[in-house]
Design a protein around this motif. Sequence first.
Motif, PDB file in Angstrom:
ATOM      1  N   ILE A 147       0.827  -1.194  -0.035  1.00 41.17           N
ATOM      2  CA  ILE A 147      -0.065  -0.053  -0.080  1.00 41.17           C
ATOM      3  C   ILE A 147       0.960   1.313   0.139  1.00 41.17           C
ATOM      4  O   ILE A 147       1.771   1.430   0.881  1.00 41.17           O
TER       5      ILE A 147
ATOM      6  N   LEU B 169       2.664   3.481  -3.241  1.00 38.07           N
ATOM      7  CA  LEU B 169       3.473   3.296  -4.446  1.00 38.07           C
ATOM      8  C   LEU B 169       4.466   4.316  -4.702  1.00 38.07           C
ATOM      9  O   LEU B 169       4.574   4.895  -5.641  1.00 38.07           O
TER      10      LEU B 169
ATOM     11  N   GLN C 210       8.561   6.239  -3.301  1.00 41.59           N
ATOM     12  CA  GLN C 210       9.784   6.004  -3.229  1.00 41.59           C
ATOM     13  C   GLN C 210      10.031   4.485  -2.290  1.00 41.59           C
ATOM     14  O   GLN C 210      10.644   3.331  -2.930  1.00 41.59           O
ATOM     15  N   ALA C 211       9.335   4.152  -1.299  1.00 40.27           N
ATOM     16  CA  ALA C 211       9.667   2.905  -0.487  1.00 40.27           C
ATOM     17  C   ALA C 211       8.845   1.972  -1.210  1.00 40.27           C
ATOM     18  O   ALA C 211       9.238   0.935  -1.386  1.00 40.27           O
ATOM     19  N   GLY C 212       7.348   2.219  -1.477  1.00 42.87           N
ATOM     20  CA  GLY C 212       6.691   0.978  -1.669  1.00 42.87           C
ATOM     21  C   GLY C 212       7.118   0.395  -3.435  1.00 42.87           C
ATOM     22  O   GLY C 212       7.361  -0.900  -3.588  1.00 42.87           O
TER      23      GLY C 212
ATOM     24  N   ASP D  86      -2.474   1.946  -4.581  1.00 45.12           N
ATOM     25  CA  ASP D  86      -2.158   3.672  -4.046  1.00 45.12           C
ATOM     26  C   ASP D  86      -3.420   4.162  -5.010  1.00 45.12           C
ATOM     27  O   ASP D  86      -3.432   4.421  -6.061  1.00 45.12           O
TER      28      ASP D  86
ATOM     29  N   ARG E 240      -1.787   6.466  -7.817  1.00 39.53           N
ATOM     30  CA  ARG E 240      -1.184   5.966  -8.753  1.00 39.53           C
ATOM     31  C   ARG E 240      -1.572   4.297  -9.056  1.00 39.53           C
ATOM     32  O   ARG E 240      -1.714   3.619  -8.130  1.00 39.53           O
TER      33      ARG E 240
ATOM     34  N   PRO F   2       3.225   7.638   3.662  1.00 38.63           N
ATOM     35  CA  PRO F   2       4.206   8.759   4.809  1.00 38.63           C
ATOM     36  C   PRO F   2       3.634   8.522   5.954  1.00 38.63           C
ATOM     37  O   PRO F   2       2.477   8.010   6.326  1.00 38.63           O
ATOM     38  N   PRO F   3       4.454   8.888   7.181  1.00 40.82           N
ATOM     39  CA  PRO F   3       3.920   8.912   8.449  1.00 40.82           C
ATOM     40  C   PRO F   3       2.642   9.630   8.642  1.00 40.82           C
ATOM     41  O   PRO F   3       1.733   9.269   9.342  1.00 40.82           O
TER      42      PRO F   3
ATOM     43  N   ALA G 111       0.170   9.580   6.769  1.00 42.09           N
ATOM     44  CA  ALA G 111      -0.998   8.766   6.370  1.00 42.09           C
ATOM     45  C   ALA G 111      -0.727   7.413   6.655  1.00 42.09           C
ATOM     46  O   ALA G 111      -0.871   6.629   5.792  1.00 42.09           O
ATOM     47  N   ARG G 112      -0.922   7.082   7.859  1.00 42.75           N
ATOM     48  CA  ARG G 112      -0.531   5.849   8.360  1.00 42.75           C
ATOM     49  C   ARG G 112      -1.879   5.213   9.111  1.00 42.75           C
ATOM     50  O   ARG G 112      -2.164   3.840   8.828  1.00 42.75           O
TER      51      ARG G 112
ATOM     52  N   LYS H 231       9.098   2.835   8.379  1.00 42.34           N
ATOM     53  CA  LYS H 231       9.823   3.808   9.482  1.00 42.34           C
ATOM     54  C   LYS H 231       9.600   5.248   8.796  1.00 42.34           C
ATOM     55  O   LYS H 231       9.350   5.409   7.714  1.00 42.34           O
TER      56      LYS H 231
ATOM     57  N   HIS I 215      15.520  -1.743   8.696  1.00 47.33           N
ATOM     58  CA  HIS I 215      16.370  -2.533   8.146  1.00 47.33           C
ATOM     59  C   HIS I 215      17.793  -2.550   8.274  1.00 47.33           C
ATOM     60  O   HIS I 215      18.728  -3.294   7.945  1.00 47.33           O
TER      61      HIS I 215
ATOM     62  N   THR J  44       6.678  16.293  -2.520  1.00 46.41           N
ATOM     63  CA  THR J  44       5.788  15.484  -1.400  1.00 46.41           C
ATOM     64  C   THR J  44       5.815  16.306  -0.111  1.00 46.41           C
ATOM     65  O   THR J  44       6.788  17.038   0.139  1.00 46.41           O
TER      66      THR J  44
END
Length: 352
Positions: free
Chosen positions: A7, A9, A11-13, A43, A46, A81-82, A84-85, A104, A132, A172
Amino acid sequence: MLRTLIIGLGQAGWTLHLPVLTRLRDSAYGEGLFSAEPIVVYDPDRLPAGRRDGTIAPKRSLKEAREVLDPARTVVHVCTPPSARIEVLRQVAELGFRKVLVEKPLSADRAGIARILEVRDAWDLNLSVVSHWLDSTLTRRLTKLVYSGRLGELRSIEATQRKPRFSRSLDTNGHPSAFDVEVPHSLAVALRLAGEATVVDASWSDMEVNGHLIPRMGAARLVLRHDHGVRTEIFSELTSLLRERRITLEFERGRVTGYYPVSRDDDHALMTVETDGREETEIFRDDSLASFLMRTYRGYAAGHRITSDLELNVEIVSLLSDAKHLCEAGGRETAGVPGTAPSSPGTVKHVR
Ligand SMILES: NC(=O)c1ccc[n+]([C@@H]2O[C@H](COP(=O)([O-])OP(=O)(O)OC[C@H]3O[C@@H](n4cnc5c(N)ncnc54)[C@H](O)[C@@H]3O)[C@@H](O)[C@H]2O)c1
């Protein structure tokens, strides 16, 4: 075998979790752990095209994703992002998912943590946070050196993380400050190596680029005193055109300098140990996100409760909240280069 729902999409996803998972599924390591069925992705902003090889299945809503997934054998990656968690976590919990990985930092502040833990307890979520760097080979080697006592007592830790983050900071706004971007990685390592700590000094600076001022997103600096006396200083600069992820450990009888991989281009790390007038350098593979995902999926497959990283990540958010409060309350306003006096208060870094 476990399936995946990603969930968010960005940089991280899209650029981290998806390629690493795809690679693990295709490798011998992933045998018996990852299902060959498509990775489901969602997403609202996206909707990527599905791939011809059928590796991903984009969905238009979480409900639609749930229709093709069995929560009992699905790991959900929350890569939003933090900011939207919490709502996302509540939605996946209501849909029946329990095995959930969260990027994180777990939250941007303590209030957010309390709400996340409420959702976890209400739905009995098996929650794990992506930290990680703790699964990195370099971190493991540093930990071994600290606990072996080979170089005597650990005295101090200094971490420096530099990179250019202009475009993403302009495009962003999910991160409230430079403390939320790179610092959680090295802070996790410092807590692992030197134990519990309190914040003794903190500062941040704005990013100014091309006529735009982005508050608090230039740099962040944090000084900690660990309960056992070790001092940690972390400096993260998001306006540097050089990339660096360096950590230096000063011991009674020597110094260790480590460099974590700086990008997806190459996953090698470097470590230099200096002691008794001699210097030894080693270079080795260090694919920490892959190691983290393997360990976590194995844990979920075995039905383990994965809580250790959660506690450490709650501690990280608490320390970062203290650092931000210190900055807001008139701690130093400008994050200077470590070991040098900060520039005058209120000065921002100008980049044009
Ligand atoms: N572990 C790492 O090395 C690493 C690297 C990058 C980012 N991160 C972390 O990952 C998180 C996301 O950061 P990012 O850089 O990918 O952000 P990003 O802005 O690039 O992407 C976030 C994506 O989430 C989507 N999104 C927002 N609300 C959503 C919702 N309700 N449902 C579904 N999707 C939603 C957005 O549309 C966006 O595409 C942050 O916490 C960040 O710190 C971790």
